[in-house]
Design an enzyme around this catalytic site. Structure first.
Site, PDB file in Angstrom:
ATOM      1  N   THR A 241      13.242   5.338   4.814  1.00 35.24           N
ATOM      2  CA  THR A 241      13.724   4.122   3.303  1.00 35.24           C
ATOM      3  C   THR A 241      14.721   5.606   3.143  1.00 35.24           C
ATOM      4  O   THR A 241      14.937   6.782   3.179  1.00 35.24           O
ATOM      5  CB  THR A 241      12.637   4.138   2.578  1.00 35.24           C
ATOM      6  OG1 THR A 241      11.366   3.097   3.004  1.00 35.24           O
ATOM      7  CG2 THR A 241      13.088   4.130   0.967  1.00 35.24           C
ATOM      8  N   CYS A 270       5.487  -7.143   2.154  1.00 32.96           N
ATOM      9  CA  CYS A 270       7.075  -5.583   1.237  1.00 32.96           C
ATOM     10  C   CYS A 270       6.594  -4.397   0.569  1.00 32.96           C
ATOM     11  O   CYS A 270       4.608  -4.538   0.375  1.00 32.96           O
ATOM     12  CB  CYS A 270       6.748  -6.303  -0.897  1.00 32.96           C
ATOM     13  SG  CYS A 270       8.241  -7.519  -0.010  1.00 32.96           S
ATOM     14  N   ASP A 272       6.382  -0.831  -1.321  1.00 30.29           N
ATOM     15  CA  ASP A 272       6.729   0.255  -2.225  1.00 30.29           C
ATOM     16  C   ASP A 272       7.948  -0.525  -2.869  1.00 30.29           C
ATOM     17  O   ASP A 272       8.396  -0.101  -4.217  1.00 30.29           O
ATOM     18  CB  ASP A 272       6.361   1.228  -2.774  1.00 30.29           C
ATOM     19  CG  ASP A 272       7.071   2.242  -1.763  1.00 30.29           C
ATOM     20  OD1 ASP A 272       6.915   2.101  -0.436  1.00 30.29           O
ATOM     21  OD2 ASP A 272       7.030   3.129  -1.870  1.00 30.29           O
ATOM     22  N   SER A 294       3.941   6.054   2.982  1.00 37.37           N
ATOM     23  CA  SER A 294       3.549   5.049   2.576  1.00 37.37           C
ATOM     24  C   SER A 294       3.677   3.894   1.467  1.00 37.37           C
ATOM     25  O   SER A 294       2.884   4.532   0.520  1.00 37.37           O
ATOM     26  CB  SER A 294       1.856   5.405   3.144  1.00 37.37           C
ATOM     27  OG  SER A 294       1.738   6.262   3.733  1.00 37.37           O
TER      28      SER A 294
HETATM   29  N1  ASP Z   1       7.914   2.851   1.613  1.00 34.70           N
HETATM   30  C1  ASP Z   1       8.515   3.053   2.603  1.00 34.70           C
HETATM   31  C2  ASP Z   1       7.721   1.054   2.858  1.00 34.70           C
HETATM   32  O1  ASP Z   1       6.284   1.264   2.829  1.00 34.70           O
HETATM   33  C3  ASP Z   1       8.549   3.233   3.814  1.00 34.70           C
HETATM   34  C4  ASP Z   1       9.028   4.337   4.099  1.00 34.70           C
HETATM   35  O2  ASP Z   1       9.208   4.987   3.385  1.00 34.70           O
HETATM   36  O3  ASP Z   1       9.300   5.037   5.917  1.00 34.70           O
HETATM   37  O4  ASP Z   1       7.978   0.309   3.422  1.00 34.70           O
END
Ligand code: ASP
Length: 412
Positions: A241, A270, A272, A294
């Site tokens: 991300t 979806c 965070d 996560s």
């Molecule tokens: N936070 C993102 C999600 O859970 C994934 C990530 O940051 O690697 O979709």
């Protein structure tokens, strides 16, 4: 994308951790480092590691009087447009149906507004779509088909976001499960092999499994130099991300987060990243924070909002981030067997220019999690870890034996 490999854990959690998160013994040595921003400067931009290539131009724009949200979006648009970053925008790894679904949200401090989109298909720059929701609707969040139709209505082009590269990795992932479903070579295929006998040692089973997958990657046309990386993505579906917060000389501040989310997620999931208060939160009176990692865990502690509120009540950026991480640890009652599968990094910027990057796990020996800062000079800085060691990827495949780890080029 540089997927941070947390797969083969060299975790050495301090013995005291399980006994008492929140006590100094629970913290890694890195937490004792001084806060990086002892004499804060403005303007400043802070973002995840994959914003390094686009931060320079965004900083110049900000310094030249550009809006803080526009500057932050300039940073994250780099990875969104980059087909080789398979965690964001174009080329993001798809959901379990092979469809790329993107999430994003943004907050504009000076006007105290927010916008968000979730599970959007066929539109590359969802960070800009979240800004369009903020500017061109009376809503804050649009999802799915409605969000896509809105994006097209305000002028975003529809395009296929699944690159050949990501499609082949997805197909490899489908075929990896082919002893449990009808994907991949069937019984009649000359390459079909009977399942390995249960009695086979783990190290040999792993060697076979990796070699078979590498061979399938070759059959699917994945370039030789990328075959092992593709195997890694299949065995341990990556996350990835980008968050960015930007503060100008006047003290105006904004934030944005954008992602393709978890690889091979359930359609419609979806994380965070599009949740205002979890993946991103900005308050013009206090500062801004965002997250990668996560998503499900971060939603449960409203991470970005918790951090901004902590700073409002007097914590430093680092203390504020550590407190949010400890809430994640608390949600699992300090159970390290579960926490090993959680990763979380927070990017925190206070209104005076003080900043911090903090991570649940410090990262591999000599390879800490890093974030990018620009306050006149662009640079990587190590995030401060709450726990020593690395997170493991989910799902928890059988542990790869130590002797195989030592020699395998797969681990390099
Ligand atoms: N936070 C993102 C999600 O859970 C994934 C990530 O940051 O690697 O979709």
């Amino acid at each position: 994308m540089t997927v941070s490999r947390r797969d083969f854990v060299k975790t050495s959690v301090l013995g005291a951790v399980a006994a008492g998160v929140g006590r100094p013994a629970a913290l890694s040595a890195a937490t004792e480092q001084a806060s990086p921003a002892s004499s804060p400067k403005r303007p400043v931009i802070i973002c995840a590691h994959n914003g390094r290539a686009s931060i320079e131009a965004a900083y110049d724009f900000l310094k030249g009087g550009g809006d803080t949200l526009d500057a932050a979006i300039r940073v994250v648009k780099g990875p969104e447009d980059d087909p080789n970053d398979d965690s964001v925008g174009l080329g993001g790894l798809p959901n379990e149906d092979g469809v790329v679904e993107l999430d994003a949200c943004c907050m504009h401090g000076p006007t105290r507004r927010a916008g968000s989109v979730g599970a959007v298909r066929n539109i590359k720059n969802v960070s800009l779509v979240s800004k369009a929701v903020m500017e061109h609707t009376g809503h804050v969040m649009l999802v799915g088909e409605g969000a896509e139709r809105f994006a097209v209505a305000v002028g975003f082009p529809r395009e296929n976001l699944l690159t050949e590269h990501s499609r082949k990795i997805w197909l490899l992932w489908k075929e990896f499960h082919s002893d449990r479903d009808w994907w991949g070579p069937g019984l009649a295929d000359p390459r079909w092999r009977p399942p390995a006998p249960e009695s086979k040692p783990q190290s040999e089973l792993w060697q076979d499994r990796i070699e078979q997958l590498r061979q399938r990657a070759a059959d699917l046309g994945i370039e030789p130099e990328f075959q092992l990386a593709a195997v890694r993505r299949v065995l341990f579906p990556p996350t990835g991300t980008i968050h960015c917060s930007a503060l100008n000389e006047k003290g105006e501040i904004s934030g944005v987060t954008t992602t393709s989310g978890l690889a091979f997620k359930l359609p419609g999931r979806c994380g965070d990243s599009p949740i205002i208060g979890a993946g991103c939160y900005t308050d013009q009176d206090v500062g801004s924070a965002g997250a990668t990692g996560s998503g499900e865990e971060n939603i449960k502690v409203a991470g970005a909002h918790t951090i901004v509120e902590n700073m409002r009540h007097g914590m430093s950026p680092q203390e504020a981030g550590m407190d949010a991480l400890k809430r994640i640890v608390r949600n699992y009652n300090n159970d390290m067997d579960r926490l090993h599968f959680v990763s979380m990094t927070y990017y925190i910027l206070r209104k005076d220019g003080a900043y911090a990057g903090v991570s649940l796990w410090q990262g591999a020996e000599g390879r800490p999690h890093r974030f990018v800062v620009h306050d006149g000079t662009a640079r990587f800085e190590p995030a401060v870890g709450l726990l020593k060691g690395e997170a493991q990827e989910w799902p928890p495949f059988p542990r790869i034996p130590e002797e195989l780890k030592k020699d395998s080029e797969y681990l390099k």
